[in-house]
Design a protein around this motif. Sequence first.
Motif, mmCIF file in Angstrom:
data_model
loop_
_atom_site.group_PDB
_atom_site.id
_atom_site.type_symbol
_atom_site.label_atom_id
_atom_site.label_comp_id
_atom_site.label_asym_id
_atom_site.label_seq_id
_atom_site.Cartn_x
_atom_site.Cartn_y
_atom_site.Cartn_z
ATOM 1 N N HIS A 1 26.165 -11.242 57.276
ATOM 2 C CA HIS A 1 26.367 -12.587 56.411
ATOM 3 C C HIS A 1 27.190 -13.614 57.125
ATOM 4 N N PRO A 2 26.315 -14.467 57.561
ATOM 5 C CA PRO A 2 27.020 -15.760 58.395
ATOM 6 C C PRO A 2 27.592 -16.639 57.468
ATOM 7 N N LEU A 3 29.147 -16.796 57.754
ATOM 8 C CA LEU A 3 29.580 -17.617 56.665
ATOM 9 C C LEU A 3 29.738 -19.100 56.871
ATOM 10 N N ALA A 4 28.646 -19.549 56.852
ATOM 11 C CA ALA A 4 28.243 -21.036 57.168
ATOM 12 C C ALA A 4 27.164 -21.639 56.356
ATOM 13 N N GLY A 5 27.272 -22.818 55.802
ATOM 14 C CA GLY A 5 26.213 -23.163 55.074
ATOM 15 C C GLY A 5 26.293 -24.756 54.642
ATOM 16 N N THR A 6 25.387 -25.064 53.822
ATOM 17 C CA THR A 6 25.744 -26.417 53.361
ATOM 18 C C THR A 6 25.142 -26.471 51.932
ATOM 19 N N CYS B 1 15.934 -13.674 54.810
ATOM 20 C CA CYS B 1 16.666 -14.880 54.428
ATOM 21 C C CYS B 1 16.177 -15.527 53.303
ATOM 22 N N VAL B 2 16.076 -14.590 52.120
ATOM 23 C CA VAL B 2 15.668 -15.016 50.794
ATOM 24 C C VAL B 2 16.886 -14.723 49.766
ATOM 25 N N PRO B 3 16.866 -15.479 48.641
ATOM 26 C CA PRO B 3 17.811 -15.386 47.801
ATOM 27 C C PRO B 3 18.123 -13.729 47.499
ATOM 28 N N GLU C 1 15.065 -7.083 47.266
ATOM 29 C CA GLU C 1 14.321 -5.852 47.178
ATOM 30 C C GLU C 1 12.765 -6.039 47.136
ATOM 31 N N GLN C 2 12.265 -7.008 46.489
ATOM 32 C CA GLN C 2 10.832 -7.259 46.653
ATOM 33 C C GLN C 2 10.359 -7.453 48.007
ATOM 34 N N VAL C 3 10.919 -8.265 48.682
ATOM 35 C CA VAL C 3 10.595 -8.322 50.075
ATOM 36 C C VAL C 3 10.581 -7.090 50.954
ATOM 37 N N HIS D 1 22.586 -28.073 50.995
ATOM 38 C CA HIS D 1 21.038 -28.247 51.244
ATOM 39 C C HIS D 1 20.626 -27.022 51.291
ATOM 40 N N SER D 2 18.982 -27.085 50.985
ATOM 41 C CA SER D 2 18.246 -26.007 51.064
ATOM 42 C C SER D 2 16.635 -26.264 51.324
ATOM 43 N N GLY D 3 15.998 -25.341 51.785
ATOM 44 C CA GLY D 3 14.517 -25.413 52.351
ATOM 45 C C GLY D 3 14.646 -25.572 53.866
ATOM 46 N N PRO D 4 13.323 -25.490 54.188
ATOM 47 C CA PRO D 4 12.963 -25.587 55.820
ATOM 48 C C PRO D 4 13.315 -26.452 56.490
ATOM 49 N N ASP E 1 19.741 -8.871 57.244
ATOM 50 C CA ASP E 1 19.676 -9.960 56.096
ATOM 51 C C ASP E 1 20.851 -10.861 56.456
ATOM 52 N N VAL E 2 20.947 -12.334 55.492
ATOM 53 C CA VAL E 2 21.904 -12.924 55.446
ATOM 54 C C VAL E 2 22.675 -13.251 54.314
ATOM 55 N N GLY E 3 22.217 -12.357 53.272
ATOM 56 C CA GLY E 3 22.722 -12.583 52.024
ATOM 57 C C GLY E 3 24.150 -12.744 51.678
ATOM 58 N N SER E 4 24.497 -13.415 50.462
ATOM 59 C CA SER E 4 25.991 -13.765 50.329
ATOM 60 C C SER E 4 26.540 -12.832 49.892
ATOM 61 N N VAL E 5 25.876 -11.664 49.504
ATOM 62 C CA VAL E 5 26.345 -10.428 48.720
ATOM 63 C C VAL E 5 26.043 -9.214 49.549
ATOM 64 N N LEU F 1 12.042 -18.963 54.780
ATOM 65 C CA LEU F 1 12.186 -20.192 55.566
ATOM 66 C C LEU F 1 13.001 -21.275 55.044
ATOM 67 N N GLY F 2 14.339 -20.910 54.895
ATOM 68 C CA GLY F 2 15.124 -22.124 53.966
ATOM 69 C C GLY F 2 16.342 -22.667 55.149
ATOM 70 N N LEU F 3 17.486 -22.787 54.606
ATOM 71 C CA LEU F 3 18.465 -23.319 55.392
ATOM 72 C C LEU F 3 18.960 -22.314 56.343
ATOM 73 N N ILE F 4 19.150 -21.209 56.098
ATOM 74 C CA ILE F 4 19.637 -20.200 56.941
ATOM 75 C C ILE F 4 18.878 -19.775 57.752
ATOM 76 N N ALA F 5 17.196 -19.732 57.669
ATOM 77 C CA ALA F 5 16.379 -18.883 58.685
ATOM 78 C C ALA F 5 16.286 -20.452 59.625
HETATM 79 N N1 LIG Z 1 23.067 -21.783 51.529
HETATM 80 C C1 LIG Z 1 24.168 -21.170 52.127
HETATM 81 O O1 LIG Z 1 25.276 -21.913 52.309
HETATM 82 C C2 LIG Z 1 24.089 -19.833 52.526
HETATM 83 C C3 LIG Z 1 25.233 -19.294 53.411
HETATM 84 C C4 LIG Z 1 25.176 -18.040 53.836
HETATM 85 C C5 LIG Z 1 24.291 -17.232 53.413
HETATM 86 N N2 LIG Z 1 23.364 -17.573 52.566
HETATM 87 C C6 LIG Z 1 22.423 -16.509 51.936
HETATM 88 O O2 LIG Z 1 20.945 -16.795 52.602
HETATM 89 C C7 LIG Z 1 19.814 -16.606 51.903
HETATM 90 C C8 LIG Z 1 19.095 -17.605 51.999
HETATM 91 O O3 LIG Z 1 19.835 -18.859 51.744
HETATM 92 P P1 LIG Z 1 19.219 -20.215 52.051
HETATM 93 O O4 LIG Z 1 20.498 -21.227 51.821
HETATM 94 O O5 LIG Z 1 18.754 -20.333 53.358
HETATM 95 O O6 LIG Z 1 18.418 -20.504 50.811
HETATM 96 P P2 LIG Z 1 16.889 -21.628 50.887
HETATM 97 O O7 LIG Z 1 16.649 -21.711 49.240
HETATM 98 O O8 LIG Z 1 17.171 -22.657 51.647
HETATM 99 O O9 LIG Z 1 15.625 -20.551 51.196
HETATM 100 C C9 LIG Z 1 15.247 -19.494 50.604
HETATM 101 C C10 LIG Z 1 13.814 -19.359 51.194
HETATM 102 O O10 LIG Z 1 13.406 -18.205 50.396
HETATM 103 C C11 LIG Z 1 12.129 -18.521 50.262
HETATM 104 N N3 LIG Z 1 11.736 -17.044 49.331
HETATM 105 C C12 LIG Z 1 12.360 -17.184 48.007
HETATM 106 N N4 LIG Z 1 12.064 -15.887 47.363
HETATM 107 C C13 LIG Z 1 11.196 -15.394 48.190
HETATM 108 C C14 LIG Z 1 10.256 -14.305 48.092
HETATM 109 N N5 LIG Z 1 10.211 -13.603 46.991
HETATM 110 N N6 LIG Z 1 9.423 -14.064 49.253
HETATM 111 C C15 LIG Z 1 9.550 -14.825 50.462
HETATM 112 N N7 LIG Z 1 10.251 -16.023 50.331
HETATM 113 C C16 LIG Z 1 11.088 -16.141 49.480
HETATM 114 C C17 LIG Z 1 12.156 -19.505 49.603
HETATM 115 O O11 LIG Z 1 10.913 -20.220 49.440
HETATM 116 C C18 LIG Z 1 12.819 -20.387 50.612
HETATM 117 O O12 LIG Z 1 11.897 -20.579 51.966
HETATM 118 C C19 LIG Z 1 20.380 -16.168 50.504
HETATM 119 O O13 LIG Z 1 20.500 -14.971 50.201
HETATM 120 C C20 LIG Z 1 22.003 -16.860 50.599
HETATM 121 O O14 LIG Z 1 22.711 -15.860 49.759
HETATM 122 C C21 LIG Z 1 23.256 -18.696 51.944
#
Ligand SMILES: NC(=O)c1ccc[n+]([C@@H]2O[C@H](COP(=O)([O-])OP(=O)(O)OC[C@H]3O[C@@H](n4cnc5c(N)ncnc54)[C@H](O)[C@@H]3O)[C@@H](O)[C@H]2O)c1
Length: 306
Positions: free
Chosen positions: A123-128, A72-74, A79-81, A130-133, A97-101, A13-17
């Motif tokens: 993969h949504p091509l948008a972000g900032t 929506c995790v790194p 894999e673990q999720v 900042h991170s976290g919920p 998923d929304v992973g950057s790779v 539950l971070g920026l993207i979720a």
């Molecule tokens: N930030 C960006 O600009 C951006 C843009 C597009 C895609 N992405 C991709 O989106 C994904 C999420 O990025 P974000 O920016 O939302 O990150 P974020 O750090 O804001 O949020 C990640 C969330 O995942 C949780 N998390 C981490 N490991 C976990 C686990 N093992 N099990 C359950 N929860 C876990 C964290 O606690 C956090 O709540 C990444 O894969 C990133 O590559 C990011």
Amino acid sequence: MSVVYNRVALIGLGLIASSMFWAMKRGGLAGEVTGYARSAATRDTARRIGLCDRVCDTAAEAVKDADLVVLCVPVGAMEQVAAEIAPHLAKGATVSDVGSVKRAVIEAVGPHLPPHVHFIPAHPLAGTEHSGPESGFATLFDNRWCILVPVEGTDPEALDRLTRLWQGIGANVDTMEADHHDLVLAVTSHAPHLIAYTMVGVADDLRRVTDSEVIKYSAAGFRDFTRIAASDPTMWRDVFLTNKEATLEILGRFTEELFALQRAIRTGDGDHLHAYFTRTRAIRRGIIEAGQDTDAPDFGRTKAVR
Ligand SMILES: NC(=O)c1ccc[n+]([C@@H]2O[C@H](COP(=O)([O-])OP(=O)(O)OC[C@H]3O[C@@H](n4cnc5c(N)ncnc54)[C@H](O)[C@@H]3O)[C@@H](O)[C@H]2O)c1
Ligand SMILES: O=C(O)C(=O)C[C@]1(C(=O)O)C=C[C@@H](O)C=C1
């Protein structure tokens, strides 16, 4: 807009979720949205700010009966999720998923999923930076690209449904093959981030020499670097470790060009510098003419708009 999925589960539950959640609510695209994050503190924050209709204490509970699950995790945690949720996925559900790779995510997640689900990486091509919920906002994806990476044998109906969700969220949707995606993103996102990290690191190393003036007088160019270099360390560590080859290939080319420019400066070859900068200026103008300069200069992306 109408409901595209009755039950969506967001894992991580971070920026993207959180941005997806607010955008889905804005568009009325999902019936119920459940959420799960690994840390209790993040789950508490999510409950406090109303992020998700229901925040669950386990990933298994969050994905139960969901017809869409979005990881929506790194990238390094995918894999673990996937292993954790696999036994609890509903028949016919879509896992995305929304992973950057993309290649690394396909290899990490795919083998864990049961045959009765549809796996459509995205993969949504948008972000900032900042991170976290608390960092998410509903307009993050408006008029930005979301790349879907269908794997072999992807069900067209499932693909169409996920496309409709992302369009409802505000994005323009395109499809791409995984390796191609990773190469394109190495050029447009991954290498530029590494360069920004390096430039800010160099400025920090010089701090004593410049008496902190690089910070005090930081001009627009350097400020842009510092914004990018403030991005989440875990996310970017994982991006570079999982998109290793494409990033190294692009950095190799970058270094060659940098050496050529360095030589032109040393030898006073103004023609080389001028011709180079004229070419790169045309690229910037091309982006603006294509209507894709949604970043200039900030567009309030650093301000949460819910
Ligand atoms: N930030 C960006 O600009 C951006 C843009 C597009 C895609 N992405 C991709 O989106 C994904 C999420 O990025 P974000 O920016 O939302 O990150 P974020 O750090 O804001 O949020 C990640 C969330 O995942 C949780 N998390 C981490 N490991 C976990 C686990 N093992 N099990 C359950 N929860 C876990 C964290 O606690 C956090 O709540 C990444 O894969 C990133 O590559 C990011
Ligand atoms: O604008 C930013 O802060 C970003 O870095 C967003 C950005 C990008 O490079 O454009 C970063 C990583 C993603 O996977 C997608 C988007």
